[in-house]
Structure formats: C-alpha cells, structure tokens
Design a protein around this motif. Structure first.
Motif, mmCIF file in Angstrom:
data_model
loop_
_atom_site.group_PDB
_atom_site.id
_atom_site.type_symbol
_atom_site.label_atom_id
_atom_site.label_comp_id
_atom_site.label_asym_id
_atom_site.label_seq_id
_atom_site.Cartn_x
_atom_site.Cartn_y
_atom_site.Cartn_z
ATOM 1 N N UNK A 10 6.058 1.466 10.769
ATOM 2 C CA UNK A 10 4.706 1.842 10.373
ATOM 3 C C UNK A 10 3.730 0.957 11.129
ATOM 4 N N UNK A 11 2.573 1.534 11.455
ATOM 5 C CA UNK A 11 1.616 0.787 12.264
ATOM 6 C C UNK A 11 0.732 -0.081 11.384
ATOM 7 N N UNK A 12 1.296 -1.131 10.830
ATOM 8 C CA UNK A 12 0.518 -2.061 10.023
ATOM 9 C C UNK A 12 0.059 -3.204 10.905
ATOM 10 N N UNK A 13 -1.164 -3.637 10.729
ATOM 11 C CA UNK A 13 -1.606 -4.838 11.427
ATOM 12 C C UNK A 13 -2.472 -5.679 10.519
ATOM 13 N N UNK A 44 -12.577 1.343 8.550
ATOM 14 C CA UNK A 44 -11.372 1.653 7.782
ATOM 15 C C UNK A 44 -11.747 2.131 6.387
ATOM 16 N N UNK A 45 -10.865 2.940 5.805
ATOM 17 C CA UNK A 45 -11.117 3.448 4.443
ATOM 18 C C UNK A 45 -10.523 2.479 3.434
ATOM 19 N N UNK A 46 -11.270 2.230 2.368
ATOM 20 C CA UNK A 46 -10.767 1.416 1.256
ATOM 21 C C UNK A 46 -10.708 2.346 0.046
ATOM 22 N N UNK A 47 -9.490 2.689 -0.361
ATOM 23 C CA UNK A 47 -9.310 3.668 -1.439
ATOM 24 C C UNK A 47 -9.635 3.070 -2.802
ATOM 25 N N UNK A 48 -10.398 3.786 -3.593
ATOM 26 C CA UNK A 48 -10.682 3.398 -4.979
ATOM 27 C C UNK A 48 -11.514 2.147 -5.151
ATOM 28 N N UNK A 59 -14.016 -8.083 -2.733
ATOM 29 C CA UNK A 59 -13.497 -8.628 -1.460
ATOM 30 C C UNK A 59 -13.995 -7.859 -0.244
ATOM 31 N N UNK A 60 -14.394 -6.595 -0.436
ATOM 32 C CA UNK A 60 -14.807 -5.801 0.726
ATOM 33 C C UNK A 60 -16.307 -5.513 0.718
ATOM 34 N N UNK A 61 -17.075 -6.404 0.106
ATOM 35 C CA UNK A 61 -18.532 -6.302 0.130
ATOM 36 C C UNK A 61 -19.045 -6.884 1.456
ATOM 37 N N UNK A 62 -20.197 -6.396 1.968
ATOM 38 C CA UNK A 62 -20.735 -6.963 3.212
ATOM 39 C C UNK A 62 -20.874 -8.484 3.123
ATOM 40 N N UNK A 63 -20.765 -9.161 4.251
ATOM 41 C CA UNK A 63 -20.855 -10.622 4.416
ATOM 42 C C UNK A 63 -19.550 -11.351 4.065
ATOM 43 N N UNK A 64 -18.554 -10.648 3.489
ATOM 44 C CA UNK A 64 -17.336 -11.355 3.092
ATOM 45 C C UNK A 64 -16.447 -11.618 4.312
ATOM 46 N N UNK A 65 -16.019 -12.855 4.469
ATOM 47 C CA UNK A 65 -15.023 -13.203 5.487
ATOM 48 C C UNK A 65 -13.680 -12.947 4.826
ATOM 49 N N UNK A 66 -12.951 -12.000 5.382
ATOM 50 C CA UNK A 66 -11.794 -11.476 4.663
ATOM 51 C C UNK A 66 -10.557 -11.437 5.549
ATOM 52 N N UNK A 67 -9.396 -11.631 4.931
ATOM 53 C CA UNK A 67 -8.110 -11.506 5.618
ATOM 54 C C UNK A 67 -7.555 -10.144 5.191
ATOM 55 N N UNK A 68 -7.434 -9.208 6.136
ATOM 56 C CA UNK A 68 -7.055 -7.843 5.755
ATOM 57 C C UNK A 68 -5.771 -7.372 6.410
ATOM 58 N N UNK A 69 -5.087 -6.490 5.705
ATOM 59 C CA UNK A 69 -3.952 -5.779 6.298
ATOM 60 C C UNK A 69 -4.351 -4.318 6.375
ATOM 61 N N UNK A 70 -4.177 -3.742 7.554
ATOM 62 C CA UNK A 70 -4.597 -2.353 7.756
ATOM 63 C C UNK A 70 -3.444 -1.503 8.245
ATOM 64 N N UNK A 71 -3.530 -0.243 7.911
ATOM 65 C CA UNK A 71 -2.542 0.730 8.342
ATOM 66 C C UNK A 71 -3.234 1.626 9.357
ATOM 67 N N UNK A 77 -8.603 4.001 9.939
ATOM 68 C CA UNK A 77 -7.504 3.156 9.470
ATOM 69 C C UNK A 77 -7.634 2.999 7.960
ATOM 70 N N UNK A 78 -6.570 2.517 7.324
ATOM 71 C CA UNK A 78 -6.577 2.372 5.862
ATOM 72 C C UNK A 78 -6.352 0.908 5.498
ATOM 73 N N UNK A 79 -7.213 0.366 4.642
ATOM 74 C CA UNK A 79 -7.041 -1.024 4.220
ATOM 75 C C UNK A 79 -6.003 -1.048 3.097
ATOM 76 N N UNK A 80 -4.931 -1.803 3.304
ATOM 77 C CA UNK A 80 -3.888 -1.847 2.279
ATOM 78 C C UNK A 80 -3.959 -3.132 1.448
ATOM 79 N N UNK A 81 -4.403 -4.233 2.043
ATOM 80 C CA UNK A 81 -4.544 -5.484 1.286
ATOM 81 C C UNK A 81 -5.748 -6.257 1.804
ATOM 82 N N UNK A 82 -6.368 -7.039 0.925
ATOM 83 C CA UNK A 82 -7.499 -7.867 1.352
ATOM 84 C C UNK A 82 -7.534 -9.151 0.531
#
Lengths: 251, 199
Positions: A10-13, A44-48, A59-71, A77-82
C-alpha cells in the motif's frame, strides 16, 4: 492478474508539515492542505474530522505542526494518522492581530508552493515565522513583512534594497519600482515609481536580513510604508492577490 | 445520457450538496416511479420554502415572518444573547433545552484566507442590539475550530468596553470518548476548564 505479493503493497507515506488550510468536504470530512517537509504541498482528505468524537480532534486545524501518515491515492491522498508536534494555532487565535498576520503567512505559502514539489526552505521559513509570531517578541506586522520578504527571496524574487535594481549603483536610491525589481537610483527611476523614505528601505533590508534591533526601533510611518511596498511587490510577482492581507491588523 | 426532461432532472439533482451523478440518477428514477401526489407535495414544499422563508430582522435566523419564532416568544430571556455562526447551530442548541435566552446568527465566521472579514458578518447588527444596555450576558457559541475561536476573540475584544459579561462555550472531552485519543489542545482545554466535584 496482480501477483499476490504486490497486492499487499500500500502506498503509505509519513511526513511532518504545517496545516495551511482546511475546506469542508461532504457531511463531516475536510480537505486539508499541508506543507510537508519532504513531499511539498499536499492536499489530503481527513475523514470524519468535523465530528466531535473524531480521533483527529484539533490536530488538523490550520497552523498545527503535525506528524502525519498518508495513504497515496489517485486524486486526493487520505490522512490515516496525525500527531501534534506543536499547535501554533492555540496561542495565535487568542490574539487577533497575530492571528491575521499568521493567516497571511499561510496563504502566501500556499500560493508560493506547488503541489507535491518539495519546498524545504519555504517549510523551514514558515516554521521559523510561526515560532517568532507566537513568542510575541516583535510586532506581528513586522514578523509578517519579514516572512514575506524572505519568502520572495526563497522564490528567487528578492527585491534589490541596497543597490539600484537597474544599474547596480549603491548611492542615491530615490525610488522603489516594483516592475524593475526594487529600489532604483535617480537616473534609472521609471515614471510612476514610489518614493519611499530612506528609513523605509533600511527597514525592508533589516527585515530581509533578520536584523531585529533595527526593525524594532523603526517608526510606525516607516512600518506602514514598508508593509504597503512589500504587499504590492509580493502581489505583483504572484500575479494574484493575497486575500488575507487586507484583514491584517496592526497593533 | 437520457432524453430531455429526465436528464434535466438528473442534472438539477446533481447540483445538490453531497449528490453525485449516480445518486442523482437513482433519485430521479425514484421520483419517476413514485405516486404523482407525493411528487407534487415535494415540488410544492420546494416552491414554498423559497417563497415564504426569509431571515429574521432581529437575529438573522431563518423565519417565515418578519421575526423568527424565538424572537417573537415573550417567555425568552431578553437579557442573554447567544451568538452562533449559522441557523443550524440554533437548532442544535435548542435541542439541548438548556438555553432560554435569544440568539444572534452571524452568517459565518471570520476567515481571512477565504476573504471573509468582520464586515462580511452580521456584527454591526449585533452591536446595535447591544447598544441599549438591556443585554447583560453575551454567550459566544461559534464553532470550536480556529475560525470560530478567532471570531469569538474578535467579538470579545469589540464588546469589552460595554461592560457586559462575555462567556464562551466550554470545550473539552466529548462524552462517551476515550481520554487516550484526545488531542493535546482538547485535553489542555479540558484541564483548563476542570470543575470542582461536589459530592
């Protein structure tokens, strides 16, 4: 037929980034635009995420410095973790002038970067700019103008400020001509160019170089003139307006 | 592609939010097979809503008359105003049956990046309502996201000289959730707003 081994790939990054913008998508989702360290600008899309019980929370509000996992997908792309690295939005939102300066920084970054084209220098500049804005040691509009000038420099459009943009002479800088690329001497000055005070050009140079002692001691009228020139110069190069700029409040 | 009127219907339904081309086709064929009386009722409801519904002169909520149902109700507390972004937020708060005051619908939130500034919202109308000094408390119930928080900060600063009590809806952990999944900002707010457990 796809070989069995290939099917499990799967193309996770994973990457870190600053959330630049969010837009509503469908019933409870959002499209999140992030400037990442390695991948560049990603949509990327963030579901729900709009549901109160969303696992993403703030965690996905503007200005947030975030560590993300995307598909990686064909379109969005789809955000799976943040995970939050640092939430810059929380301290900014309680101070309206800082918040408006911050939104102009995010919008400019979005306009200056291309989708999935790595922009490490712009990313580092944005992180540094937000950190300075949050720590409150300088007037927010000065931080914004310094950020805009340096962003222009990263993009290769740094204005000439200590020499004539046309002939390169270092003395007698009388005007500021956006189309010529910055300050101009009395001889080269094209008709219709601005006539800023010499202190305004000094302030712009100090902001570009990060000489904060000079910038902090500047007078309000030179700061106002500087902001006007920086905004006009930026929007001329971008070929479209930065909507947040007209809402930026001066302290 | 279908013929004339059927394709027209599919195209129009496809313009609705959340309705894709496949769903539009499914709804169109459902309507074709439905009882004519049902379809007529639906079409009348659509026409009526556009003809009759307008915005309340006082609070900006959706209304069928000059004033909405809440602004007309004499039993509602005139001294407390709850500020929300959209009319649907009024419905959400009304469902709680916790609030007996009046509302003010702003029509959105400040979002400089989308070009929405304070002058694009119904803030001037709010200031006019507060001018006579009858209101004692202003509850800021804008969304608990960045734009909603910025709007609340802006309004709090604007009404501060008027000397009325300005409150913000509490934010924190959702009921029924797990603590470990809460993000840092939400958990931080929950700590900030913790209350004394008096048993």
């Amino acid at each position: 037929m796809v070989p069995y081994g290939r099917m499990s790939v799967v193309s996770l990054y994973r990457d870190e980034g600053i959330v630049l913008r969010t837009q509503k998508l469908g019933e409870a989702d959002r499209i999140v635009t992030i400037l990442t360290r390695r991948t560049g600008r990603v949509r990327a899309a963030a579901k729900g995420v709009r549901k109160t019980k969303s696992r993403f929370g703030a965690r996905l509000e503007p200005f947030t410095h975030v560590d993300v996992q995307l598909y990686e997908r064909r379109s969005l792309d789809l955000i799976t973790q943040a995970e939050t690295i640092r939430p810059y939005g929380e301290p900014l939102v309680s101070d309206y002038p800082r918040y408006t300066a911050g939104t102009a920084m995010l919008e400019t970054t979005e306009k200056l970067t291309e989708e999935k084209e790595p922009a490490l220098r712009q990313f580092l500049l944005l992180v540094g700019g937000l950190r300075t804005l949050v720590d409150g040691s300088h007037e927010p509009r000065l931080v914004l103008d310094a950020f805009l000038l340096r962003s222009l420099s990263v993009a290769g459009w740094a204005p000439a400020l200590d020499e004539c943009a046309r002939c390169g002479s270092r003395g007698g800088l009388r005007g500021f001509a956006i189309a010529s690329g910055g300050a101009v001497c009395g001889t080269c000055r094209p008709p219709g160019s601005a006539s800023p005070a010499p202190q305004t050009l000094e302030l712009m140079l100090a902001l570009l170089r990060g000489e904060w002692t000079v910038a902090d001691e500047s007078e309000t009228r030179h700061r106002v003139e500087c902001s006007g020139l920086v905004a006009a110069y930026l929007q001329w190069h971008l070929e479209h307006g930065i909507r947040s700029l007209k809402h930026v409040e001066r302290v | 592609m279908y013929e004339g009127v059927v394709q027209n219907l599919i195209d129009e339904l496809g313009r609705l939010p959340g309705v894709g081309p496949k769903s539009a086709q499914r709804i169109a064929f459902h309507l074709l097979a439905a009882d004519p009386a049902d379809v007529l009722r639906l079409s009348q409801a659509l026409i009526e809503v556009k003809e009759k519904v307008r915005f309340c002169k006082t609070c900006g909520n959706v209304a069928e008359e000059e004033l909405c149902r809440i602004c007309r109700d004499p039993r509602r507390d005139e001294n407390v105003i709850c500020v929300v972004e959209e009319s649907k937020d009024v419905v959400a708060i009304e469902k709680t049956r916790e609030f007996r005051g009046k509302y003010h619908v702003l029509g959105g939130a400040i979002s400089p990046i989308e070009g929405v500034g304070p002058e694009d919202l119904r803030i001037r109308e709010l200031m006019q309502r507060l001018a006579d000094g009858a209101v004692t408390e202003l509850i800021l119930a804008t969304d608990p996201n960045l734009e909603g928080e910025a709007t609340a900060t802006y309004l709090a600063r604007l009404v501060k000289p008027m000397g009325l009590t300005v409150t913000r809806l509490a934010s924190g952990l959702p009921v029924g959730g797990d603590l470990e999944y809460a993000d840092e900002v939400t958990l931080g707010r929950a700590f900030e707003g913790r209350r004394l457990l008096d048993v």
